[in-house]
Design an enzyme around this catalytic site. Structure first.
Site, PDB file in Angstrom:
ATOM      1  N   CYS A 184      53.572  25.699  39.956  1.00  0.00           N
ATOM      2  CA  CYS A 184      54.417  26.909  39.902  1.00  0.00           C
ATOM      3  C   CYS A 184      55.899  26.584  40.056  1.00  0.00           C
ATOM      4  O   CYS A 184      56.751  27.324  39.571  1.00  0.00           O
ATOM      5  CB  CYS A 184      53.994  27.891  40.987  1.00  0.00           C
ATOM      6  N   HIS A 212      59.084  33.314  40.827  1.00  0.00           N
ATOM      7  CA  HIS A 212      57.833  32.940  40.164  1.00  0.00           C
ATOM      8  C   HIS A 212      56.861  34.100  40.350  1.00  0.00           C
ATOM      9  O   HIS A 212      56.724  34.633  41.454  1.00  0.00           O
ATOM     10  CB  HIS A 212      57.282  31.650  40.774  1.00  0.00           C
ATOM     11  N   ASN A 229      49.847  35.592  36.428  1.00  0.00           N
ATOM     12  CA  ASN A 229      50.566  34.414  36.913  1.00  0.00           C
ATOM     13  C   ASN A 229      50.457  33.313  35.850  1.00  0.00           C
ATOM     14  O   ASN A 229      49.361  32.825  35.581  1.00  0.00           O
ATOM     15  CB  ASN A 229      49.925  33.978  38.239  1.00  0.00           C
TER      16      ASN A 229
HETATM   17  O1  UT7 Z   1      51.165  30.846  41.987  1.00  0.00           O
HETATM   18  C1  UT7 Z   1      50.784  30.012  43.031  1.00  0.00           C
HETATM   19  C2  UT7 Z   1      50.890  30.668  44.327  1.00  0.00           C
HETATM   20  N1  UT7 Z   1      49.821  31.627  44.476  1.00  0.00           N
HETATM   21  C3  UT7 Z   1      49.952  32.605  45.322  1.00  0.00           C
HETATM   22  O2  UT7 Z   1      50.982  32.741  45.941  1.00  0.00           O
HETATM   23  C4  UT7 Z   1      48.776  33.521  45.537  1.00  0.00           C
HETATM   24  C5  UT7 Z   1      48.689  33.927  46.974  1.00  0.00           C
HETATM   25  N2  UT7 Z   1      47.517  34.696  47.314  1.00  0.00           N
HETATM   26  C6  UT7 Z   1      47.248  35.929  46.804  1.00  0.00           C
HETATM   27  O3  UT7 Z   1      47.942  36.404  45.950  1.00  0.00           O
HETATM   28  C7  UT7 Z   1      46.090  36.701  47.363  1.00  0.00           C
HETATM   29  O4  UT7 Z   1      45.568  36.025  48.471  1.00  0.00           O
HETATM   30  C8  UT7 Z   1      44.947  36.968  46.329  1.00  0.00           C
HETATM   31  C9  UT7 Z   1      45.411  37.977  45.309  1.00  0.00           C
HETATM   32  C10 UT7 Z   1      44.543  35.690  45.653  1.00  0.00           C
HETATM   33  C11 UT7 Z   1      43.726  37.548  47.032  1.00  0.00           C
HETATM   34  O5  UT7 Z   1      44.071  38.726  47.728  1.00  0.00           O
HETATM   35  P1  UT7 Z   1      43.606  38.940  49.219  1.00  0.00           P
HETATM   36  O6  UT7 Z   1      44.130  40.258  49.632  1.00  0.00           O
HETATM   37  O7  UT7 Z   1      44.073  37.738  49.986  1.00  0.00           O
HETATM   38  O8  UT7 Z   1      42.045  39.026  49.097  1.00  0.00           O
HETATM   39  P2  UT7 Z   1      40.926  38.067  49.722  1.00  0.00           P
HETATM   40  O9  UT7 Z   1      40.914  36.758  49.024  1.00  0.00           O
HETATM   41  O10 UT7 Z   1      41.069  38.076  51.213  1.00  0.00           O
HETATM   42  O11 UT7 Z   1      39.604  38.846  49.344  1.00  0.00           O
HETATM   43  C12 UT7 Z   1      39.309  40.123  49.883  1.00  0.00           C
HETATM   44  C13 UT7 Z   1      37.975  40.593  49.361  1.00  0.00           C
HETATM   45  C14 UT7 Z   1      36.855  39.582  49.521  1.00  0.00           C
HETATM   46  O12 UT7 Z   1      35.665  40.273  49.825  1.00  0.00           O
HETATM   47  P3  UT7 Z   1      35.151  40.387  51.346  1.00  0.00           P
HETATM   48  O13 UT7 Z   1      34.959  38.980  51.807  1.00  0.00           O
HETATM   49  O14 UT7 Z   1      36.240  41.100  52.093  1.00  0.00           O
HETATM   50  O15 UT7 Z   1      33.895  41.173  51.207  1.00  0.00           O
HETATM   51  C15 UT7 Z   1      36.729  38.950  48.158  1.00  0.00           C
HETATM   52  O16 UT7 Z   1      35.436  38.456  47.889  1.00  0.00           O
HETATM   53  O17 UT7 Z   1      38.056  40.844  47.956  1.00  0.00           O
HETATM   54  C16 UT7 Z   1      37.028  40.109  47.260  1.00  0.00           C
HETATM   55  N3  UT7 Z   1      37.552  39.717  45.954  1.00  0.00           N
HETATM   56  C17 UT7 Z   1      37.500  40.529  44.889  1.00  0.00           C
HETATM   57  N4  UT7 Z   1      37.010  41.761  44.698  1.00  0.00           N
HETATM   58  C18 UT7 Z   1      37.140  42.308  43.477  1.00  0.00           C
HETATM   59  C19 UT7 Z   1      38.164  38.561  45.616  1.00  0.00           C
HETATM   60  N5  UT7 Z   1      38.518  38.602  44.322  1.00  0.00           N
HETATM   61  C20 UT7 Z   1      38.123  39.797  43.848  1.00  0.00           C
HETATM   62  C21 UT7 Z   1      38.217  40.428  42.593  1.00  0.00           C
HETATM   63  N6  UT7 Z   1      37.713  41.675  42.458  1.00  0.00           N
HETATM   64  N7  UT7 Z   1      38.806  39.835  41.538  1.00  0.00           N
END
Ligand code: UT7
Length: 354
Positions: free
Chosen positions: A134, A281, A311
């Site tokens: 990135c 980014h 992204n």
């Molecule tokens: O470009 C490089 C740098 N990248 C970044 O800066 C990305 C940084 N991170 C993020 O943007 C976020 O952490 C994400 C968008 C990747 C994820 O969001 P989050 O709010 O951190 O969600 P999470 O990973 O904690 O997941 C929450 C829940 C989980 O379910 P449980 O365990 O709470 O039951 C996941 O399994 O959401 C679930 N989940 C989804 N549900 C529906 C994960 N992906 C999905 C999905 N659709 N696509």
């Protein structure tokens, strides 16, 4: 200041250098594959919802190449490069060096820089491939900036291009990563600025390898070759898909983004209110909004297009820069701040007076 007075350019208390020139962005362009993939269309492929994706990331749709449509990382980079060259009123033969940033090269080796050189029909100039994910575009821009300042090259093409879609795990298991990433390319031509007050004011590069595996694609690689993956034939093996510890990455991103933007401002004795436009980014709209709030920036000061493209890693900043420029948001004398954070971890910023 005349052309014979060296500029002293401060990067930090301990890093500074002198130069006779500044470099400037003389041309800019981007390319996006036509195929639009909406959140809704992903609902039938993996267990996800438009609501979840928009709420957590701000993404509404992304571009994914259609397999076999001829788009590759290098061909998209070449298309963006042609636009940037034209926009700079140059021809490909005026380019004397290429820098290509990507994490999704056409081949394991050689890197895509040489493919662009072939496609553009440029004779035997150097082509450097940058692997800083990135932050790759800003790392590449910084390298090109130094080459222009020393007078080594006159017109450098800096490209960021990614073809993520082919390598994503489009299933419930991979949904945390695959809904986020999109394909596309952006490019700029860097050349000497005739005006010492305008151009790239400074660039700032950082890395923390301690967290290398928190956002990584481990295999296939020298640590895990394809035959081993095939031989093991383990359905649980996800090493050949990108892995992201989302929460962990998010927490580091919001800290490092702010730090590196402030570092760039302080090096140039500027304040957040002096930023004409911040082009972060495009990792997550929530990250952009967090930085905006933390730095008390107005909506007009921050450019976001993640809603439409997801992204696109090394391509996200040049695509956003190109769109902002096309929309007339980047005008003469404006302070443009580029900032990135991502896999490595790496993070970086660049401050430009347009
Ligand atoms: O470009 C490089 C740098 N990248 C970044 O800066 C990305 C940084 N991170 C993020 O943007 C976020 O952490 C994400 C968008 C990747 C994820 O969001 P989050 O709010 O951190 O969600 P999470 O990973 O904690 O997941 C929450 C829940 C989980 O379910 P449980 O365990 O709470 O039951 C996941 O399994 O959401 C679930 N989940 C989804 N549900 C529906 C994960 N992906 C999905 C999905 N659709 N696509």
């Amino acid at each position: 200041m005349n052309n014979l007075t060296p500029l002293t350019i401060f990067v930090s208390e301990t890093h500074y250098y002198t130069s006779m020139f500044r470099s400037k962005i003389a041309g800019i362009g981007h390319f996006l594959p036509e195929n639009i993939v909406t959140n809704k269309s992903l609902e039938s492929v993996m267990e996800t919802t438009d609501e979840w994706i928009q709420e957590r990331t701000g993404i509404k749709e992304r571009r994914w190449v259609i397999p076999g449509d001829g788009n590759t990382t290098s061909s998209m980079g070449t298309k963006a490069a042609r636009k940037a060259i034209k926009n700079a009123d140059l021809t490909p033969n005026d380019i004397d060096f290429i820098v290509f940033a990507t994490l999704s090269p056409d081949y394991y080796f050689p890197g895509p820089g040489v493919m662009v050189q072939k496609e553009l029909g440029i004779k035997e100039i150097g082509a450097l491939d940058v692997r800083n994910q990135c932050s790759g575009f800003i790392y590449g821009l910084s390298v090109a900036d130094q080459f222009i300042k020393t007078g080594m090259y006159k017109n450098i093409l800096v490209i960021g291009s990614e073809l993520h879609s082919g390598g994503l795990e489009k299933s419930i298991r991979g949904r945390g990563v695959s809904v986020i990433f999109g394909d596309g390319a952006g490019a700029v031509v860097l050349q000497k600025s005739e005006n010492l007050e305008t151009g790239i004011l400074s660039t700032h590069l950082h890395a923390e390898g301690l967290h290398a595996e928190e956002l990584a694609l481990i295999g296939p690689s020298t640590g895990r070759w394809v035959p081993e993956i095939i031989e093991t034939n383990d359905p649980e093996d996800t090493s050949y898909y990108p892995h992201m510890n989302g929460n962990f990455v998010f927490k580091h991103a919001i800290v490092r983004f702010s730090e590196v933007i402030m570092e760039a401002l302080m090096a140039n004795e500027l304040k957040p209110e002096d930023i004409g436009i911040l082009i972060p980014h495009q990792a997550n709209l929530r990250i952009s909004q967090f930085i905006q709030k933390q730095m008390s920036l107005t909506d007009d000061q921050v450019f976001n297009n993640i809603m439409h493209y997801g992204n696109t890693t090394a391509a996200s900043i040049p695509i956003a820069l190109s769109e902002a420029w096309q929309e007339g948001l980047i005008t003469e004398d404006k302070i443009v701040c580029l900032a990135a954070f991502g896999s490595g971890f790496t993070w970086a910023s660049a401050l430009i007076r347009w």
